[in-house]
Design an enzyme around this catalytic site. Structure first.
Site, PDB file in Angstrom:
ATOM      1  N   ASP A  15       0.877  -1.015  -0.157  1.00 18.63           N
ATOM      2  CA  ASP A  15      -0.114   0.321  -0.356  1.00 18.63           C
ATOM      3  C   ASP A  15       0.818   1.238   0.351  1.00 18.63           C
ATOM      4  O   ASP A  15       1.955   1.484   1.117  1.00 18.63           O
ATOM      5  CB  ASP A  15      -0.808   0.158   1.341  1.00 18.63           C
ATOM      6  N   ASP A  16       0.649   1.720  -1.064  1.00 19.62           N
ATOM      7  CA  ASP A  16       1.411   3.339  -1.801  1.00 19.62           C
ATOM      8  C   ASP A  16       3.004   3.014  -1.520  1.00 19.62           C
ATOM      9  O   ASP A  16       4.052   4.140  -1.321  1.00 19.62           O
ATOM     10  CB  ASP A  16       1.353   4.207   0.092  1.00 19.62           C
ATOM     11  N   CYS A  36      -6.163   4.231  -3.084  1.00 19.37           N
ATOM     12  CA  CYS A  36      -6.636   3.196  -2.481  1.00 19.37           C
ATOM     13  C   CYS A  36      -7.734   2.644  -3.144  1.00 19.37           C
ATOM     14  O   CYS A  36      -7.587   1.089  -3.904  1.00 19.37           O
ATOM     15  CB  CYS A  36      -6.690   3.212  -1.454  1.00 19.37           C
ATOM     16  N   ARG A  78      -8.169  -0.809  -6.335  1.00 24.44           N
ATOM     17  CA  ARG A  78      -8.406  -1.981  -5.860  1.00 24.44           C
ATOM     18  C   ARG A  78      -9.598  -2.738  -6.011  1.00 24.44           C
ATOM     19  O   ARG A  78      -9.724  -3.367  -7.085  1.00 24.44           O
ATOM     20  CB  ARG A  78      -8.933  -1.974  -4.441  1.00 24.44           C
ATOM     21  N   LYS A 126      -6.004  -5.421   3.418  1.00 26.47           N
ATOM     22  CA  LYS A 126      -6.943  -4.020   3.530  1.00 26.47           C
ATOM     23  C   LYS A 126      -7.770  -4.225   2.156  1.00 26.47           C
ATOM     24  O   LYS A 126      -7.161  -4.350   1.218  1.00 26.47           O
ATOM     25  CB  LYS A 126      -6.197  -2.638   3.292  1.00 26.47           C
ATOM     26  N   HIS A 136     -11.060  -1.615   1.989  1.00 24.37           N
ATOM     27  CA  HIS A 136     -11.190  -0.783   0.840  1.00 24.37           C
ATOM     28  C   HIS A 136     -12.286  -0.662  -0.187  1.00 24.37           C
ATOM     29  O   HIS A 136     -12.264   0.172  -0.636  1.00 24.37           O
ATOM     30  CB  HIS A 136      -9.877  -0.499   0.702  1.00 24.37           C
ATOM     31  N   SER A 168      -8.345   2.289   5.549  1.00 23.82           N
ATOM     32  CA  SER A 168      -6.520   2.449   5.829  1.00 23.82           C
ATOM     33  C   SER A 168      -6.520   2.644   6.695  1.00 23.82           C
ATOM     34  O   SER A 168      -7.403   3.110   7.945  1.00 23.82           O
ATOM     35  CB  SER A 168      -6.552   4.006   4.700  1.00 23.82           C
ATOM     36  N   HIS A 208       1.325   2.252   4.454  1.00 24.55           N
ATOM     37  CA  HIS A 208       0.823   2.960   4.005  1.00 24.55           C
ATOM     38  C   HIS A 208       1.308   4.061   5.953  1.00 24.55           C
ATOM     39  O   HIS A 208       1.054   3.074   6.816  1.00 24.55           O
ATOM     40  CB  HIS A 208      -0.380   3.324   4.302  1.00 24.55           C
ATOM     41  N   ASP A 253      -0.322  -0.578  -4.808  1.00 21.50           N
ATOM     42  CA  ASP A 253      -1.787   0.470  -5.270  1.00 21.50           C
ATOM     43  C   ASP A 253      -1.777   0.973  -5.271  1.00 21.50           C
ATOM     44  O   ASP A 253      -2.882   1.499  -6.631  1.00 21.50           O
ATOM     45  CB  ASP A 253      -3.111   0.022  -3.815  1.00 21.50           C
ATOM     46  N   ASN A 254      -0.593   1.771  -5.525  1.00 24.38           N
ATOM     47  CA  ASN A 254      -0.128   3.666  -6.069  1.00 24.38           C
ATOM     48  C   ASN A 254       1.154   3.717  -5.714  1.00 24.38           C
ATOM     49  O   ASN A 254       1.563   3.712  -4.226  1.00 24.38           O
ATOM     50  CB  ASN A 254      -1.568   4.331  -5.697  1.00 24.38           C
ATOM     51  N   LYS A 291       1.447   9.147  -5.423  1.00 27.55           N
ATOM     52  CA  LYS A 291       0.761   9.247  -5.139  1.00 27.55           C
ATOM     53  C   LYS A 291      -0.550  10.858  -5.189  1.00 27.55           C
ATOM     54  O   LYS A 291      -0.401  11.633  -4.653  1.00 27.55           O
ATOM     55  CB  LYS A 291       0.276   8.883  -3.266  1.00 27.55           C
TER      56      LYS A 291
END
Ligand code: MG
Length: 508
Positions: free
Chosen positions: A50-51, A90, A94, A143, A145, A168, A232, A284-285, A305
């Protein structure tokens, strides 16, 4: 030395030699790897960070973070250099991975929080549902989301079980800048099993769950979705990893994620499933750059991001499947988060959802079939706004606003300018709300054409000298707007579907 699968970077003798080498391997690939093994379709393990930034892994150029397991995965499989997630945030990213759709098509743009009453519509057919239809055991650890309320949870969308967070990890009392958010719930299926859990245990917990699931289900095909909470913000590493990297706590966290990948491979090997398992790893980003020392690196790309520059959307993507995916390949072709559902569907022999999706089956590219190409084009949306369109090496940004770090990035978990952020201020929506909560400033970009091959950092606008390319990409943009809409031009999309709505269930 890595071999390359490229959309035009190769030329001359060395390129020709590489093509021959690839062709020899591809003969092997195409003659041994067909879509679905009639006896046992492959297990799928889909790991998300994540991130995590493009430049945060050794195999993508990181010097101060050790990622031996991911580097080995790259050596034993294929490393992609032009893999874009659908949106640089996020939920949206996803939603696209799970549905194969542009997230705005299905009402899932942006990021949900604890107050959200929408979620993934029950009629959308998600990747785990396709797996379930093919008899797979399915599990999700991490996660979700795609909906905060239980009615939207993974167990209602194709997963036999899940343990994780509905949104998150900053969406609780540990938010770096906003106060007054309720406790963070950790769920096992529909039950809250802890509130404000020790976040330093997340990576270990979800890894152990995934390893346990693999071992328990080794006799039948399985799909494990492991969308980690880290890195994240707020970031945490467990004790054995603290203070060990050359990049502070952020590096420690990424090194623990790398350990996790190693544990997954160990379990797969122990179960003698190495040749039966497709493992995919991505982020994810891009990195949350305002957080400075607690954010990753976008490598050669601009911004991170929340922006539609490559730093926001182009992420590490590794694929490994011994005997089916070439070892040590580097693929420069364009692939996106939209394409994972149709590509995996082909690999497991599943039909596609009956509704329109935006992803294309790129299994030939994933399986290194000779001459396989990536996507023709891709639309970069931010929320519902169409920011840019890509075709091959060309990327045309339409005029739009974007976030950039305001002055000096933050450190130790704080964003830039954190001393000016009012922690109990009413949240402004849109780009200015994000800017005020995370210490960014808003800037404007004019119509800009970038040659991503020569200028991956999107620094030289060549629109004036490439008018024919500009017109061609503008036409692609107009097609996308008619289908998906675009508030920047006031166009309403004809192909939008609604998210699910839940106004009755109490807040978790
Ligand atoms: Mg993210």
């Amino acid at each position: 030395m890595a071999r390359r699968h490229s959309y035009g970077a190769e030329s001359g003798a060395s390129g020709a030699i590489r093509v021959i080498l690839c062709a020899a391997f591809l003969f092997f690939c195409t003659n041994s790897a067909t879509a679905a093994d009639p006896i046992r379709p492959p297990n799928i393990v889909l790991i998300l960070a994540d991130d995590l930034g493009y430049g945060d892994l050794g195999c993508y150029g990181a010097k101060d973070i050790r990622t031996p397991n991911l580097d080995r995965m790259a050596r034993e499989g294929t490393r992609f250099t032009n893999f874009c997630v659908a949106q640089p945030v996020c939920t949206a990213s996803r939603a696209a991975i799970m549905s194969g759709c542009y997230p705005n098509r299905i009402g899932m743009a942006g990021a949900l929080n604890h107050t959200s009453t929408i979620g993934i519509h029950p009629d959308e057919v998600l990747l785990p549902e396709l797996c379930q239809q093919k008899g797979y055991a399915t599990a999700h650890y991490g996660k979700w989301h795609l909906g905060t309320r239980p009615v939207f949870f993974p167990t209602r969308n194709g997963f036999d079980e899940w343990v994780g967070l509905p949104y998150s990890n900053d969406n609780g009392p540990l938010h770096p800048t906003v106060r007054g958010i309720p406790a963070l719930p950790l769920y096992a299926n529909d039950k809250v099993i802890a509130t404000d859990p020790d976040q330093s245990q997340f990576t270990k917990l979800f890894t152990e769950k995934a390893v346990g699931f693999i071992k328990t289900n080794k006799a039948k095909p399985f799909f494990v979705y492991l969308p980690h909470i880290m890195p994240h913000v707020p970031i945490f590493a467990s004790e054995p990893f603290k203070g060990k990297s050359g990049r502070g706590l952020y590096g420690d966290v990424v090194e623990e994620l790398d350990w996790s990948v190693g544990e997954i491979f160990k379990a797969i090997k122990e179960c003698n499933l190495d040749n039966d398992t497709l493992v995919l790893f991505l982020s994810d980003n891009g990195p949350f750059l305002s957080y400075g020392s607690h954010a990753g690196s976008a490598g050669r790309f601009r911004e991170g991001k929340l922006t539609t520059f490559e730093g926001g959307v182009c992420v590490p993507f590794l694929a490994r499947w011994p005997g089916k995916i070439a070892e040590g390949m580097v693929c420069d072709e364009l692939m996106t988060g939209l394409d994972l559902l149709p590509t995996i569907a082909k690999v497991i022999g599943s039909d596609l959802p009956k509704v329109k999706i935006d992803g294309v089956d790129l299994s030939p590219l994933l399986l290194c079939v000779k001459g396989a190409k990536g996507r023709d084009s891709f639309g970069y949306f931010s929320g519902s706004e169409l920011h840019a369109v890509r075709s091959g090496k060309w990327k045309l940004h339409f005029p739009h606003e974007y976030l950039t770090v305001n002055g000096i990035a933050g450190k130790d978990g704080k964003p830039a300018n954190h001393e000016k952020i009012k922690p109990d201020a009413i949240e402004e929506s849109g780009i200015r709300g994000i800017a005020s909560r995370h210490g960014y400033k808003v800037e404007k970009l004019e119509l800009s054409l970038f040659d991503l091959e020569a200028d991956p950092g999107e620094s030289k606008n060549v629109a004036a000298s490439q008018q024919a390319v500009v017109e061609r990409l503008k036409a692609l943009g107009n097609d996308l707007r008619r289908d998906l809409g675009d508030p920047l031009t006031g166009i309403k999309g004809a192909g939008l579907r609604s998210p699910g709505h839940d106004k009755t269930t109490p807040k978790p």
